[in-house]
Design an enzyme around this catalytic site. Structure first.
Site, PDB file in Angstrom:
ATOM      1  N   TYR A 153      28.352  80.645  42.915  1.00 19.82           N
ATOM      2  CA  TYR A 153      29.010  80.676  44.218  1.00 19.82           C
ATOM      3  C   TYR A 153      29.293  79.254  44.720  1.00 19.82           C
ATOM      4  O   TYR A 153      28.368  78.443  44.834  1.00 19.82           O
ATOM      5  CB  TYR A 153      28.106  81.423  45.197  1.00 19.82           C
ATOM      6  CG  TYR A 153      28.477  81.342  46.651  1.00 19.82           C
ATOM      7  CD1 TYR A 153      29.754  81.674  47.094  1.00 19.82           C
ATOM      8  CD2 TYR A 153      27.529  80.952  47.602  1.00 19.82           C
ATOM      9  CE1 TYR A 153      30.085  81.615  48.441  1.00 19.82           C
ATOM     10  CE2 TYR A 153      27.845  80.899  48.946  1.00 19.82           C
ATOM     11  CZ  TYR A 153      29.127  81.221  49.357  1.00 19.82           C
ATOM     12  OH  TYR A 153      29.446  81.158  50.693  1.00 19.82           O
ATOM     13  N   ASP A 238      18.516  84.875  44.717  1.00 24.76           N
ATOM     14  CA  ASP A 238      19.441  85.357  45.732  1.00 24.76           C
ATOM     15  C   ASP A 238      19.789  86.797  45.381  1.00 24.76           C
ATOM     16  O   ASP A 238      20.483  87.057  44.398  1.00 24.76           O
ATOM     17  CB  ASP A 238      20.693  84.475  45.738  1.00 24.76           C
ATOM     18  CG  ASP A 238      21.703  84.880  46.803  1.00 24.76           C
ATOM     19  OD1 ASP A 238      21.854  86.095  47.042  1.00 24.76           O
ATOM     20  OD2 ASP A 238      22.357  83.993  47.376  1.00 24.76           O
ATOM     21  N   ILE A 240      21.310  89.087  47.561  1.00 21.95           N
ATOM     22  CA  ILE A 240      22.071  89.611  48.701  1.00 21.95           C
ATOM     23  C   ILE A 240      23.037  90.727  48.312  1.00 21.95           C
ATOM     24  O   ILE A 240      23.538  91.434  49.185  1.00 21.95           O
ATOM     25  CB  ILE A 240      22.840  88.488  49.435  1.00 21.95           C
ATOM     26  CG1 ILE A 240      23.957  87.914  48.560  1.00 21.95           C
ATOM     27  CG2 ILE A 240      21.900  87.399  49.904  1.00 21.95           C
ATOM     28  CD1 ILE A 240      24.850  86.933  49.302  1.00 21.95           C
ATOM     29  N   LYS A 278      26.326  91.544  52.887  1.00 22.97           N
ATOM     30  CA  LYS A 278      27.023  92.223  51.801  1.00 22.97           C
ATOM     31  C   LYS A 278      26.660  93.700  51.707  1.00 22.97           C
ATOM     32  O   LYS A 278      27.542  94.556  51.648  1.00 22.97           O
ATOM     33  CB  LYS A 278      26.716  91.524  50.467  1.00 22.97           C
ATOM     34  CG  LYS A 278      26.886  90.012  50.508  1.00 22.97           C
ATOM     35  CD  LYS A 278      28.277  89.581  50.965  1.00 22.97           C
ATOM     36  CE  LYS A 278      28.406  88.072  50.993  1.00 22.97           C
ATOM     37  NZ  LYS A 278      29.735  87.617  51.457  1.00 22.97           N
TER      38      LYS A 278
END
Length: 488
Positions: A153, A238, A240, A278
């Site tokens: 990302y 992460d 998410i 998300k």
């Protein structure tokens, strides 16, 4: 104006005026192109369609229905106004107890209730952005580094590096094995950091992956845990996009690995970043979560969270919503179904015109393979083609180079931030481009074939003329025939 700006910068901090935010990246340039010419089916039907923003807009009807049935969840309604004073005055940076319990419950149910989370380890932050930065401040000093598998990302360059001074070292992953991280790649990146006198403090992974839309299996997670435990560095996971996995039983959280294999590592090295941006589609609520298995990190992160707390009004409503298990379970199930349908429809339609993508079943996007459209296998050619996509096809998709992908020609396509009608417009634009490209290729090949045929015809004509000249030459006259001379 430039002189005035430079003079002003002399009176400001280096952090405030440097390029650490990353706004010059093509990732954000695409957003700017959309903002200057946004698509609208009535007012601007030829505008740019936003496919570079990973938002989950497919289940807002379920959210709105719940809100309509629970007006007491908001302190700004007559039904919920009785709690207004208490909520408005609450300032404890631990967060509302019911909020932390609801978040822990939601995190567990998203993961199929296979693992439980302790509300006392929930640390809130201003979105996942704030959570990542807070963890970076907690775990590393300026100049120290995290390893990050590629592609990753683009916002990580801002979130972890800009204000902390922490470095990110890419762990190169390749398309030859579907961009899976390998122990060899990890060791190579770690050794390069050591050779450069950079101290590695952790490994950061996104599971499920942004931008790949894939996730790690249990054995890979165990390999990563073994690696960080041997090096005595942290592992930041992460997660998410955990609730976007369309086959829920296949996703494995790092928390499940620790629960199933409690002696696999020092638990103090493991930390999870989560948010509601998300899985629930609430990016504007700025609900970010740090869940650490390290007591000291929990305490320090909670103090740092003072700079980015979630408003108590938001905490109150989220706690009410996520404490209702029937709603949560139905939402997770329906969201997964709708995401799967949209993903499969989009990739299937593209496959029909010869555009492939990495096999995936998670996230709000897929990793599109446009390598065959590049004039040359270079990042310069990728950027040239990306500008064509923006300016001519009028789609904002994100080029792989902005995700630190080491192979040109890959693009991230977001599919959950628009309605069905817009999806069809986007697909039609892509199909039209592919058709026009094929027609151009056919015409080009026809011209080449025609030129080649003309060249061959000319060559044959020249050869025929040469043979005729040879026949008519005195050297080849019948009067000079050896047989005729013998008869005479």
């Amino acid at each position: 104006m430039d002189i005035a700006l430079n003079t002003t910068h002399n009176f400001l901090s280096k952090i405030a005026t440097n390029d650490g935010h990353g706004e010059n990246s093509p990732y954000f340039d695409g957003w700017k192109a959309y903002d200057s010419d946004p698509y609208h089916h009535e007012t601007n039907p030829s505008g740019v369609i936003q496919m570079g923003l990973a938002e989950n807009q497919l289940c807002f009807d379920l959210i709105q229905e719940w809100i309509g049935n629970h007006p007491e969840a908001s302190i700004c309604t007559p039904q919920g106004g009785f709690d207004f004073k208490e909520i408005a005055l609450f300032q404890d940076y631990h967060g509302l107890p019911e909020f932390r319990s609801a978040i822990a419950n939601f995190m567990s149910r998203v993961r199929g209730s296979r693992v439980q989370f302790d509300p006392d380890r929930i640390v809130m932050s201003g979105g996942a952005t704030g959570a990542h930065e807070t963890l970076a401040f907690c775990l590393a000093n300026r100049g120290e580094a995290f390893l990050v598998p590629t592609p990753y990302y683009p916002g990580f360059d801002r979130d972890l590096k800009w204000r902390t001074g922490v470095e990110l070292i890419p762990v190169v992953c390749e398309s030859s094995n579907n961009f899976k991280v390998t122990l060899g790649a990890l060791e190579e990146a770690y050794d390069k950091a050591k050779e450069s006198n950079i101290k590695v403090k952790g490994l950061l992974i996104t599971n499920p992956s942004n931008p790949l839309g894939t996730f790690y299996d249990k054995e890979t997670l165990k390999t990563l845990v073994d690696f960080i435990n041997e090096k005595n560095i942290h592992l930041v996971c992460d997660e998410i996009y955990a609730g976007t996995v369309t086959r829920e039983n296949e996703f494995v959280s790092i928390a499940e690995v620790l629960e199933e294999f409690p002696t696999i590592c020092d638990h103090n090295l493991i930390h999870i970043v989560y948010s509601l941006s998300k899985d629930m589609g609430f990016p504007g609520f700025r609900v970010g979560i740090i869940y650490s298995f390290n007591d000291t990190v929990v305490n320090i992160a909670r103090k740092m969270s003072s700079f980015g707390l979630v408003s108590t009004q938001t905490q109150h409503m989220v706690a009410s919503m996520l404490s209702e298990n029937d709603f949560v379970d139905n939402f997770i199930k329906e969201s997964r179904n709708r995401l799967a349908h949209r993903h499969d429809m989009f990739t299937r339609e593209l496959a029909q015109v010869g555009i492939g993508s990495l096999e995936s079943n998670a996230g709000l996007f897929f990793w599109m393979d446009l390598r065959r459209f590049l004039k040359e296998p270079t990042f310069e050619s990728e950027m040239t083609f990306w500008r064509t996509i923006i300016s001519e096809i009028k789609l904002n998709v994100s080029p792989g180079s902005s995700f630190h992908c080491n192979e040109p020609g890959w693009f991230r396509v977001c599919f959950a931030n628009m309605d069905d009608a817009t999806v069809m417009v986007a697909l039609e634009r892509i199909k039209s481009f592919v058709h026009e490209t094929r027609m151009l290729e056919i015409k080009t090949m026809a011209k080449i074939k025609t030129k080649k045929q003309c060249w061959q015809n000319n060559l044959q004509l020249k050869l025929s003329s040469r043979r005729l000249e040879d026949i008519m030459s005195p050297q080849y006259s019948p009067l000079n025939s050896p047989m005729l001379r013998a008869q005479n």
